[in-house]
Design a protein around this motif. Structure first.
Motif, PDB file in Angstrom:
ATOM      1  N   PRO A  41      47.150  35.824  48.647  1.00 47.90           N
ATOM      2  CA  PRO A  41      48.292  36.736  48.575  1.00 47.90           C
ATOM      3  C   PRO A  41      48.046  38.076  49.282  1.00 47.90           C
ATOM      4  CG  PRO A  41      47.899  35.762  46.424  1.00 47.90           C
ATOM      5  CD  PRO A  41      46.738  35.372  47.302  1.00 47.90           C
ATOM      6  N   LEU A  42      46.830  38.595  49.181  1.00 42.85           N
ATOM      7  CA  LEU A  42      46.518  39.857  49.858  1.00 42.85           C
ATOM      8  C   LEU A  42      46.583  39.681  51.364  1.00 42.85           C
ATOM      9  CD1 LEU A  42      45.687  42.812  49.874  1.00 42.85           C
ATOM     10  CD2 LEU A  42      43.305  42.071  49.595  1.00 42.85           C
ATOM     11  N   PHE A  43      46.041  38.575  51.863  1.00 44.05           N
ATOM     12  CA  PHE A  43      46.079  38.341  53.302  1.00 44.05           C
ATOM     13  C   PHE A  43      47.522  38.181  53.791  1.00 44.05           C
ATOM     14  CE2 PHE A  43      45.520  36.277  57.361  1.00 44.05           C
ATOM     15  CZ  PHE A  43      44.456  36.979  57.884  1.00 44.05           C
ATOM     16  N   LEU A  44      48.349  37.519  53.010  1.00 47.41           N
ATOM     17  CA  LEU A  44      49.772  37.384  53.373  1.00 47.41           C
ATOM     18  C   LEU A  44      50.465  38.742  53.368  1.00 47.41           C
ATOM     19  CD1 LEU A  44      50.691  34.076  51.526  1.00 47.41           C
ATOM     20  CD2 LEU A  44      50.470  34.427  54.004  1.00 47.41           C
ATOM     21  N   GLU A  45      50.031  39.629  52.485  1.00 46.62           N
ATOM     22  CA  GLU A  45      50.597  40.982  52.505  1.00 46.62           C
ATOM     23  C   GLU A  45      50.213  41.705  53.801  1.00 46.62           C
ATOM     24  OE1 GLU A  45      51.220  44.236  49.297  1.00 46.62           O
ATOM     25  OE2 GLU A  45      49.241  44.594  50.201  1.00 46.62           O
ATOM     26  N   GLU A  78      35.864  36.516  53.766  1.00 48.71           N
ATOM     27  CA  GLU A  78      35.443  35.529  52.773  1.00 48.71           C
ATOM     28  C   GLU A  78      36.598  35.379  51.783  1.00 48.71           C
ATOM     29  OE1 GLU A  78      32.424  35.534  49.075  1.00 48.71           O
ATOM     30  OE2 GLU A  78      31.472  35.861  51.038  1.00 48.71           O
ATOM     31  N   PRO A  79      37.151  34.178  51.682  1.00 48.51           N
ATOM     32  CA  PRO A  79      38.281  33.999  50.770  1.00 48.51           C
ATOM     33  C   PRO A  79      37.861  34.129  49.307  1.00 48.51           C
ATOM     34  CG  PRO A  79      37.788  31.948  51.942  1.00 48.51           C
ATOM     35  CD  PRO A  79      36.808  32.975  52.402  1.00 48.51           C
ATOM     36  N   VAL A  80      38.752  34.697  48.515  1.00 47.15           N
ATOM     37  CA  VAL A  80      38.503  34.903  47.095  1.00 47.15           C
ATOM     38  C   VAL A  80      39.562  34.138  46.307  1.00 47.15           C
ATOM     39  CG1 VAL A  80      38.505  36.608  45.226  1.00 47.15           C
ATOM     40  CG2 VAL A  80      37.488  37.185  47.439  1.00 47.15           C
ATOM     41  N   GLU A  81      39.091  33.369  45.355  1.00 44.31           N
ATOM     42  CA  GLU A  81      39.994  32.669  44.453  1.00 44.31           C
ATOM     43  C   GLU A  81      40.190  33.527  43.215  1.00 44.31           C
ATOM     44  OE1 GLU A  81      39.796  28.464  42.739  1.00 44.31           O
ATOM     45  OE2 GLU A  81      38.706  28.331  44.650  1.00 44.31           O
ATOM     46  N   ASN A 104      37.717  39.713  41.308  1.00 38.87           N
ATOM     47  CA  ASN A 104      37.367  38.294  41.384  1.00 38.87           C
ATOM     48  C   ASN A 104      36.354  38.002  42.487  1.00 38.87           C
ATOM     49  OD1 ASN A 104      39.089  36.468  39.439  1.00 38.87           O
ATOM     50  ND2 ASN A 104      40.420  38.128  40.104  1.00 38.87           N
ATOM     51  N   GLY A 105      36.341  38.823  43.545  1.00 36.57           N
ATOM     52  CA  GLY A 105      35.387  38.624  44.632  1.00 36.57           C
ATOM     53  C   GLY A 105      34.062  39.327  44.414  1.00 36.57           C
TER      54      GLY A 105
END
Length: 141
Positions: A41-45, A78-81, A104-105
């Motif tokens: 969601p952050l990357f899409l923002e 680095e992707p964060v879930e 979370n990261g």
């Protein structure tokens, strides 16, 4: 290597001016001096805000150039879930996803031009909140 989350304000500023601290922080990420973290969601923002007309007017990039930039940025991140949502923590609901990426990261720092709004919530999770200029000062030490 320090793990950082970039607030959208830093990514936008990096494209708006090549000489600013935000751009310099992105270059440090590209040089692998920091590990940048982001949730989907952050990357899409990042994408949504960079493609807004008011920002495109300033940075002058066409949509396909923004897509190329985002592809390069995605390769560095680095992707964060998100395993747990910690909402609400901030007065600004738009800040929640940035803070969640940092929590979370397991980020060492959250890099933002909006230090004041993030300082209290991030402190609860022992995450430093740094202005891009502070990041540059730390690197030069």
């Amino acid at each position: 290597m320090q793990r950082i989350v970039l607030d959208t304000s830093v990514v936008v500023a990096a494209l708006r001016t090549r000489m600013g601290a935000g751009n310099a922080v992105l270059r440090l990420v590209a040089q692998r001096q920091f590990v940048a973290l982001a949730t989907p969601p952050l990357f899409l923002e990042y994408e949504d805000v960079l493609k807004r007309p008011e920002h495109r007017l300033v940075h002058g990039l066409a949509p396909d150039a923004i897509d190329n930039f985002l592809a390069e940025l995605a390769a560095l991140i680095e992707p964060v879930e998100v395993h747990f949502q910690w909402r609400p923590q901030s007065r600004d609901p738009d800040d929640e996803m940035v803070l969640e990426a940092a929590i979370n990261g397991k980020a060492d720092a959250l890099v933002t031009y909006n230090v004041k709004d993030f300082a209290g919530p991030a402190e609860r999770f022992k995450i430093s909140v740094l202005h891009p200029a502070d990041v540059l000062r730390k690197v030069k030490l």
